[in-house]
Design an enzyme around this catalytic site. Sequence first.
Site, PDB file in Angstrom:
ATOM      1  N   LYS A 197       0.950  -1.068  -0.023  1.00  0.00           N
ATOM      2  CA  LYS A 197       0.028  -0.021  -0.051  1.00  0.00           C
ATOM      3  C   LYS A 197       0.900   1.074  -0.156  1.00  0.00           C
ATOM      4  CE  LYS A 197      -3.416   2.448   2.469  1.00  0.00           C
ATOM      5  NZ  LYS A 197      -4.823   2.633   3.391  1.00  0.00           N
ATOM      6  N   LYS A 250      -2.127  -1.424  -3.956  1.00  0.00           N
ATOM      7  CA  LYS A 250      -3.069  -0.383  -3.865  1.00  0.00           C
ATOM      8  C   LYS A 250      -2.118   0.900  -3.731  1.00  0.00           C
ATOM      9  CE  LYS A 250      -5.898   1.836  -0.476  1.00  0.00           C
ATOM     10  NZ  LYS A 250      -6.632   1.653   0.852  1.00  0.00           N
TER      11      LYS A 250
HETATM   12  C1  PBG Z   1      -6.946   3.796   5.374  1.00  0.00           C
HETATM   13  C2  PBG Z   1      -7.588   3.487   4.038  1.00  0.00           C
HETATM   14  C3  PBG Z   1      -7.163   4.356   2.935  1.00  0.00           C
HETATM   15  C4  PBG Z   1      -7.975   3.668   1.900  1.00  0.00           C
HETATM   16  C5  PBG Z   1      -8.495   2.542   2.340  1.00  0.00           C
HETATM   17  N1  PBG Z   1      -8.325   2.232   3.749  1.00  0.00           N
HETATM   18  C6  PBG Z   1      -6.986   5.773   2.884  1.00  0.00           C
HETATM   19  C7  PBG Z   1      -5.731   5.980   3.517  1.00  0.00           C
HETATM   20  O1  PBG Z   1      -4.662   5.192   3.767  1.00  0.00           O
HETATM   21  O2  PBG Z   1      -5.367   7.202   3.927  1.00  0.00           O
HETATM   22  C8  PBG Z   1      -8.154   4.425   0.587  1.00  0.00           C
HETATM   23  C9  PBG Z   1      -9.130   4.009  -0.408  1.00  0.00           C
HETATM   24  C10 PBG Z   1      -9.417   4.651  -1.539  1.00  0.00           C
HETATM   25  O3  PBG Z   1      -8.655   5.763  -1.930  1.00  0.00           O
HETATM   26  O4  PBG Z   1     -10.296   4.245  -2.181  1.00  0.00           O
HETATM   27  N2  PBG Z   1      -6.630   2.726   6.221  1.00  0.00           N
END
Ligand code: PBG
Length: 325
Positions: A197, A250
């Site tokens: 991520k 991601k």
């Molecule tokens: C946070 C989380 C995020 C997303 C999913 N879980 C955002 C972040 O890390 O700030 C983003 C998903 C998206 O942008 O569609 N745990």
Amino acid sequence: MELSRRPRRNRKSQTIRNLVREHSVSVDDLVFPMFLIPGNNTKNEVASMPGIFRFSTDLLLKEIDTCMSLGIKAFALFPNIPEELKDARASESWNDKGLYLNTIRSIKKEFPEACIISDVAMDPYSTTGHDGLVDANGTILNDETLEVLGKMALAQARAGADIIGPSDMMDGRVGYIRSLLDDEEFTDVSIMSYTAKYASAFYGPFRDALNSAPKFGDKKTYQMDPANVTEALVEGELDVLEGADFLMVKPALPYLDVIKTLYDEFDLPIAAYNVSGEYAMIKAAAQNGWLDGEKAMQETLLSIKRSGAKIILSYFAKEFALLSR
Ligand code: PBG
């Protein structure tokens, strides 16, 4: 002209193009991420995500019903928590009577065959908007955070979540959660690890949807540097060793090379999260008449499949399902 090889012959009709088509996207591959808000009979659209709504539990159940009849069977749930319920330890996240766990229970009661992927991270519930515990110097604490994540994951498993989705990027959380689940005999509850991520600009609309943006700093000490791909192998190896069932990359579109790398290297199914910003880009351009939104969506999802993802979490899931009827 004497050309013995003419690749265009395999493109000459739709039937032949269908015969030689190498990849395809089906609703079976899709997970629909959904936003949950408190209240009754309430839904409101996320301004930066046209067509995507935050739903109160009752309306979310209806929406899930509609999606299931379109063939979408898997859902990733994210809660929008009122500021007054947030605290430093994200204690609302394991409140058994709270919005999130109650809703998971209601969904599984009404639709036992719906597959619910929970979200494990502190940010929707924490006053700081960070995914982990924060000390007085603003440092995100790793090992202390695991305890919170563990409580959250166990509470979600008890509520009936089919797959636990740690999205926090703390070290060791997959193994920690796996052993807690196993100790409580939740050996059948899966873990979809947010393996690679990245600290990405493409999460902006999601943070609007949940009002979960970090109140200070950024997430670079836990989310990965967009410049790195070899590091994703380290994360992948650890997740495999710690007992993950799925490895996720991601965002998706700017990281197709990372998806391909994990696909080539590991035997677990790869999931890709086609995130909020990727959705917003296509929607905004389509609304301006700058591109054909439906075609851009289909091409995007196909490219993610082609790169090696078997599973795609996408806000386009319902729209895709409607078009493929
Ligand atoms: C946070 C989380 C995020 C997303 C999913 N879980 C955002 C972040 O890390 O700030 C983003 C998903 C998206 O942008 O569609 N745990």
